[in-house]
Design a protein around this motif. Structure first.
Motif, mmCIF file in Angstrom:
data_model
loop_
_atom_site.group_PDB
_atom_site.id
_atom_site.type_symbol
_atom_site.label_atom_id
_atom_site.label_comp_id
_atom_site.label_asym_id
_atom_site.label_seq_id
_atom_site.Cartn_x
_atom_site.Cartn_y
_atom_site.Cartn_z
ATOM 1 N N THR A 166 6.299 5.468 -20.373
ATOM 2 C CA THR A 166 5.082 6.196 -20.052
ATOM 3 C C THR A 166 3.989 5.179 -19.754
ATOM 4 O OG1 THR A 166 5.674 8.007 -21.475
ATOM 5 C CG2 THR A 166 3.350 7.740 -21.033
ATOM 6 N N GLY A 167 3.161 5.472 -18.761
ATOM 7 C CA GLY A 167 2.071 4.555 -18.449
ATOM 8 C C GLY A 167 2.385 3.646 -17.277
ATOM 9 N N THR A 168 3.644 3.685 -16.812
ATOM 10 C CA THR A 168 4.028 2.824 -15.687
ATOM 11 C C THR A 168 3.840 3.528 -14.344
ATOM 12 O OG1 THR A 168 6.283 3.641 -15.943
ATOM 13 C CG2 THR A 168 5.771 1.534 -16.994
ATOM 14 N N GLY A 169 3.490 4.789 -14.382
ATOM 15 C CA GLY A 169 3.374 5.567 -13.148
ATOM 16 C C GLY A 169 4.711 6.178 -12.746
ATOM 17 N N PRO B 95 0.604 1.253 -5.102
ATOM 18 C CA PRO B 95 1.710 1.774 -5.908
ATOM 19 C C PRO B 95 1.966 0.850 -7.092
ATOM 20 C CG PRO B 95 2.403 1.388 -3.612
ATOM 21 C CD PRO B 95 1.036 0.830 -3.762
ATOM 22 N N THR B 96 2.346 1.400 -8.220
ATOM 23 C CA THR B 96 2.727 0.579 -9.369
ATOM 24 C C THR B 96 4.123 0.005 -9.062
ATOM 25 O OG1 THR B 96 3.816 2.410 -10.494
ATOM 26 C CG2 THR B 96 1.454 2.124 -10.920
ATOM 27 N N PRO B 97 4.574 -1.003 -9.813
ATOM 28 C CA PRO B 97 5.887 -1.596 -9.523
ATOM 29 C C PRO B 97 7.027 -0.572 -9.483
ATOM 30 C CG PRO B 97 4.679 -3.008 -11.030
ATOM 31 C CD PRO B 97 3.842 -1.770 -10.841
ATOM 32 N N THR C 124 0.850 -1.192 0.000
ATOM 33 C CA THR C 124 0.000 0.000 0.000
ATOM 34 C C THR C 124 0.896 1.257 0.000
ATOM 35 O OG1 THR C 124 0.014 0.150 2.396
ATOM 36 C CG2 THR C 124 -1.754 -1.171 1.393
ATOM 37 N N PHE C 125 0.294 2.400 -0.318
ATOM 38 C CA PHE C 125 1.056 3.653 -0.265
ATOM 39 C C PHE C 125 1.471 3.966 1.173
ATOM 40 C CE2 PHE C 125 -0.632 4.500 -4.525
ATOM 41 C CZ PHE C 125 0.506 5.035 -5.123
ATOM 42 N N GLU C 126 0.634 3.560 2.148
ATOM 43 C CA GLU C 126 0.941 3.834 3.554
ATOM 44 C C GLU C 126 2.267 3.196 3.956
ATOM 45 O OE1 GLU C 126 -2.056 3.209 2.450
ATOM 46 O OE2 GLU C 126 -3.152 4.995 3.109
HETATM 47 P P1 AMP Z 1 2.969 8.022 -16.056
HETATM 48 O O1 AMP Z 1 3.623 6.703 -16.371
HETATM 49 O O2 AMP Z 1 3.658 8.745 -14.974
HETATM 50 O O3 AMP Z 1 2.773 8.849 -17.291
HETATM 51 O O4 AMP Z 1 1.511 7.707 -15.451
HETATM 52 C C1 AMP Z 1 0.522 7.078 -16.171
HETATM 53 C C2 AMP Z 1 -0.861 7.244 -15.550
HETATM 54 O O5 AMP Z 1 -1.020 6.396 -14.411
HETATM 55 C C3 AMP Z 1 -1.202 8.641 -15.079
HETATM 56 O O6 AMP Z 1 -2.447 8.992 -15.627
HETATM 57 C C4 AMP Z 1 -1.292 8.530 -13.560
HETATM 58 O O7 AMP Z 1 -2.285 9.397 -13.071
HETATM 59 C C5 AMP Z 1 -1.662 7.090 -13.352
HETATM 60 N N1 AMP Z 1 -1.122 6.521 -12.091
HETATM 61 C C6 AMP Z 1 0.064 6.806 -11.510
HETATM 62 N N2 AMP Z 1 0.233 6.075 -10.394
HETATM 63 C C7 AMP Z 1 -0.858 5.296 -10.260
HETATM 64 C C8 AMP Z 1 -1.263 4.310 -9.279
HETATM 65 N N3 AMP Z 1 -0.485 3.989 -8.254
HETATM 66 N N4 AMP Z 1 -2.464 3.720 -9.457
HETATM 67 C C9 AMP Z 1 -3.239 4.040 -10.519
HETATM 68 N N5 AMP Z 1 -2.925 4.954 -11.460
HETATM 69 C C10 AMP Z 1 -1.733 5.583 -11.341
#
Ligand code: AMP
Length: 302
Positions: A47-50, A24-26, A2-4
């Motif tokens: 891009t898309g990985t968070g 959190p994403t990986p 979790t983020f916590e």
């Molecule tokens: P990025 O790879 O930073 O361009 O992020 C891709 C998208 O994922 C963005 O629209 C973020 O708002 C979203 N995002 C980032 N972190 C998370 C997360 N932990 N859970 C769900 N969505 C996320």
């Protein structure tokens, strides 16, 4: 996870919660603890990985923690610099900084070319903790004496591979010479060429390496299909596929700017709202096209 569990400050967790993220994403799970611990980072992420939150969240936390009480809310020199290859990415990253940092007393600004300098200069005069910039305009404003990078504590190179592809290597190296030697550096790149490795070796100090996608591959969530079709039928096929699947958000890439205009015009004539986006368009037209795409007014961005 979790983020916590990531030891982020409550004010930051609150902003994350408002975004509706559950886990959190990986890349976030790996990068956030490493950055909070003060390590340099070499991250392979698309891009898309968070990835934006992966560097923004711990960066905000470290800046907030190291801000002396006496200067909170006051004008001060740039303490974090994020370099991005394009105006659009820079604007998007600064949006994220504002979103995740909304409950903190840190200020940010974004600077990029193609728009007037004065609003950017005024923002800099008021003092910013976090500056997000494309390399060219940043150097222009440095040359004019508007930016002092001698207090930078954290440096982020976002999409470093694209930065090099776009010919920014000399600008980036010039900027790197203007920031303090002792700082925390984070480098994000989707691909790793010899040139990127050389840049990383010169910049990073015993970095933690994080690779969330196999090196040099496309995003796994994307399904790819090829439609072999004669030149004369490409546009009609495109319109047909969009209508067949009833797609509401479509990105189309063309080889040339002329081709982009041409495809956009064809789609519009066939009742698929479309706009072309390329370097011959003014920044306001580019921003308008992206905004329209986000709100759904424009179905196809070419
Ligand atoms: P990025 O790879 O930073 O361009 O992020 C891709 C998208 O994922 C963005 O629209 C973020 O708002 C979203 N995002 C980032 N972190 C998370 C997360 N932990 N859970 C769900 N969505 C996320």
């Amino acid at each position: 996870m979790t983020f916590e569990e990531l030891n982020l400050a409550p004010a930051i967790l609150e902003a994350v919660r408002e975004q509706g993220y559950e886990h959190p994403t990986p890349i976030q799970a790996e990068a956030i603890p490493a950055v909070l611990a003060g390590h340099d980072l070499l991250a392979g992420a698309q891009t898309g990985t968070g990835k934006t939150a992966a560097f923004t969240l711990p960066m905000l936390q470290r800046l907030q923690d190291s801000t002396p009480e006496a200067v909170k809310g006051k004008a001060r020199a740039v303490r974090a610099l994020v370099l991005a290859p394009t105006r659009e990415l820079a604007a998007q990253v600064e949006d994220s900084v504002k979103t995740y940092g909304k409950n903190l007393s840190l200020s940010s600004a974004v600077i990029f070319g193609g728009v007037g300098m004065n609003p950017q200069i005024n923002a800099l005069r008021r003092g910013v903790d976090i500056l997000v910039a494309t390399p060219g305009r940043l150097l222009d404003l440095i040359d004019q004496g508007h930016i002092d990078l001698s207090h930078v504590e954290i440096l982020v190179l976002d999409e470093a591979d694209r930065m090099l592809d776009m010919g920014f290597i000399h600008d980036v190296k010039k900027i790197l010479r203007l920031v303090p030697k002792h700082k925390q550096s984070l480098l994000f790149s989707a691909t790793f060429s010899d040139e990127i490795r050389e840049l990383a070796n010169g910049l990073l100090n015993s970095p933690k390496s994080i690779q969330v996608t196999p090196p040099n591959t496309t995003v796994q969530r994307i399904k790819q299909t090829i439609h072999p079709v004669g030149r004369g039928k490409k546009k009609a096929l495109l319109a047909h596929i969009i209508n067949l699947h009833n797609w509401s958000q479509v990105l189309v890439f063309t080889r040339t700017k002329f081709g982009a205009n041409n495809v956009a015009e064809f789609l519009n004539k066939n009742n698929i709202s479309a706009m072309a986006l390329h370097g011959n368009k003014s920044q306001s037209a580019r921003t308008q096209a992206l905004d329209g795409f986000k709100t759904g007014e424009i179905r196809a961005l070419v």
